[in-house]
Scaffold this motif. Structure first.
Motif, PDB file in Angstrom:
ATOM      1  N   UNK A  65      -8.765  -5.762  11.861  1.00 60.21           N
ATOM      2  CA  UNK A  65      -7.862  -4.400  11.776  1.00 60.21           C
ATOM      3  C   UNK A  65      -6.506  -4.896  12.118  1.00 60.21           C
ATOM      4  N   UNK A  66      -6.227  -5.844  12.771  1.00 63.62           N
ATOM      5  CA  UNK A  66      -4.637  -6.272  13.186  1.00 63.62           C
ATOM      6  C   UNK A  66      -4.309  -7.205  11.986  1.00 63.62           C
ATOM      7  N   UNK A  67      -5.197  -7.933  11.328  1.00 63.07           N
ATOM      8  CA  UNK A  67      -4.720  -8.463  10.119  1.00 63.07           C
ATOM      9  C   UNK A  67      -4.272  -7.556   9.025  1.00 63.07           C
ATOM     10  N   UNK A  68      -5.135  -6.467   8.920  1.00 59.31           N
ATOM     11  CA  UNK A  68      -4.740  -5.736   7.896  1.00 59.31           C
ATOM     12  C   UNK A  68      -3.727  -4.855   8.216  1.00 59.31           C
ATOM     13  N   UNK A  69      -3.355  -4.466   9.252  1.00 59.59           N
ATOM     14  CA  UNK A  69      -1.979  -3.562   9.513  1.00 59.59           C
ATOM     15  C   UNK A  69      -0.893  -4.612   9.750  1.00 59.59           C
ATOM     16  N   UNK A  70      -1.132  -5.834   9.714  1.00 60.36           N
ATOM     17  CA  UNK A  70       0.206  -6.808   9.820  1.00 60.36           C
ATOM     18  C   UNK A  70       0.320  -6.826   7.988  1.00 60.36           C
ATOM     19  N   UNK A  71      -0.563  -7.146   7.335  1.00 56.38           N
ATOM     20  CA  UNK A  71      -0.273  -6.916   6.090  1.00 56.38           C
ATOM     21  C   UNK A  71       0.247  -5.667   5.261  1.00 56.38           C
ATOM     22  N   UNK A  72      -0.072  -4.743   5.812  1.00 56.61           N
ATOM     23  CA  UNK A  72       0.425  -3.339   5.275  1.00 56.61           C
ATOM     24  C   UNK A  72       1.753  -3.211   5.954  1.00 56.61           C
ATOM     25  N   UNK A  73       2.109  -3.622   7.204  1.00 54.00           N
ATOM     26  CA  UNK A  73       3.468  -3.576   7.381  1.00 54.00           C
ATOM     27  C   UNK A  73       4.391  -4.419   6.761  1.00 54.00           C
ATOM     28  N   UNK A  74       3.842  -5.575   6.162  1.00 56.41           N
ATOM     29  CA  UNK A  74       4.697  -6.358   5.517  1.00 56.41           C
ATOM     30  C   UNK A  74       4.895  -6.105   3.931  1.00 56.41           C
ATOM     31  N   UNK A  75       3.934  -5.017   3.347  1.00 53.28           N
ATOM     32  CA  UNK A  75       4.063  -4.563   2.360  1.00 53.28           C
ATOM     33  C   UNK A  75       5.292  -3.373   2.253  1.00 53.28           C
TER      34      UNK A  75
END
Length: 279
Positions: A251-261
């Motif tokens: 989940x943390x990996x996904x949210x970090x990627x989402x924030x980067x997008x």
């Protein structure tokens, strides 16, 4: 003392949660497809009522809930656990295979929710706990279709929590990661008959991984059941409860990627409103 209604109680998470609830002194309405087989796994207990239930059958869902409510006089906690996995590339699965997965994982869950809520609304209390998955938080190779059923459970639970709060009823969605249950066995996991060779390096490797990791998953289902006991007695239970370090990391990996997008596409994102909208 609470009364729990637990679907899919004969194996996996459902069985461990049932055992933990009975050990705590609470009562359980255990909904299972084959009651005779289940009874062999749980010793006689006056706090246990076993009812037959195929969650895809709406009328049977109503009957099972009514039988349990009439027997114990109330239902305080609903655990929607019944479900199964589908390992497949998005393209590989047939429409019928996908529909069957939705019939159990999504529409079956809704059948039981609709059957239980009239009683909870009348008593102005209760807690609906829907079991999702790490796959309900983020999609992954080979699990896209199964994940889509769990994404649905996430959205349903989030809306339920808002709708039921004024009525004194709570809703939580639990997202377990890889736990050492029978989930990866043939009894709980369907693999599509159609296999497309072009996906050998992606979905093919996931199929091999699922076989290798079976019964070696990091999560302890007994500890998961203990978490459910804590969840049910919490005065302010969470809306989301991810369980397992692997779930949290994903989940943390996904949210970090989402924030980067969002950071990279910020101007495009905020640039789609009408010009007369106050910024």
């Amino acid at each position: 003392m609470k009364v729990w209604f637990i679907t899919g109680a004969s194996r996996g998470f459902g069985l461990e949660i049932t055992k933990a609830v009975l050990a705590s002194g609470d009562k359980v309405i255990a909904a299972v497809r084959t009651p005779d087989e289940f009874v062999l796994q749980v010793s006689n207990n006056e706090n246990l009522l076993v009812v037959p239930l195929d969650v895809t059958n709406e009328e049977q869902s109503k009957k099972a809930v009514l039988t349990g409510h009439d027997y114990f006089g109330r239902i305080d906690v609903l655990v929607n656990n019944a479900g199964y996995g589908l390992l497949s590339a998005v393209e590989e699965a047939s429409g019928e295979e996908v529909k069957k997965n939705y019939d159990t994982n999504v529409f079956g869950t809704l059948n039981v929710i609709r059957a239980v809520l009239p009683f909870m609304r009348k008593q102005r209390s209760g807690h609906i706990i829907n079991i999702s998955s790490v796959g309900g938080l983020t999609g992954s190779i080979g699990w896209g279709l199964y994940s889509s059923t769990k994404f649905a459970i996430e959205g349903i639970t989030e809306a339920l929590a808002l709708e039921l709060a004024p009525l004194g009823i709570k809703a939580t969605v639990v997202e377990p990661g890889y736990f050492r249950t029978n989930f990866l066995d043939a009894s709980s996991l369907n693999r599509t008959a159609n296999i497309i060779e072009d996906y050998a390096e992606t979905v093919g490797k996931m199929r091999a991984f699922a076989t290798q990791v079976n019964r070696k998953q990091p999560g302890n289902p007994v500890k998961l059941a203990e978490a459910f006991i804590k969840l049910a007695v919490a005065e302010n239970p969470p809306l989301h409860l991810p369980l397992g370090k692997d779930t949290l990391e994903r989940y943390e990996h996904k949210t970090a990627g989402f924030a980067k997008d969002i950071e990279n596409w910020y101007d495009v994102i905020i640039g789609t409103d009408h010009d007369d909208v106050v910024k």
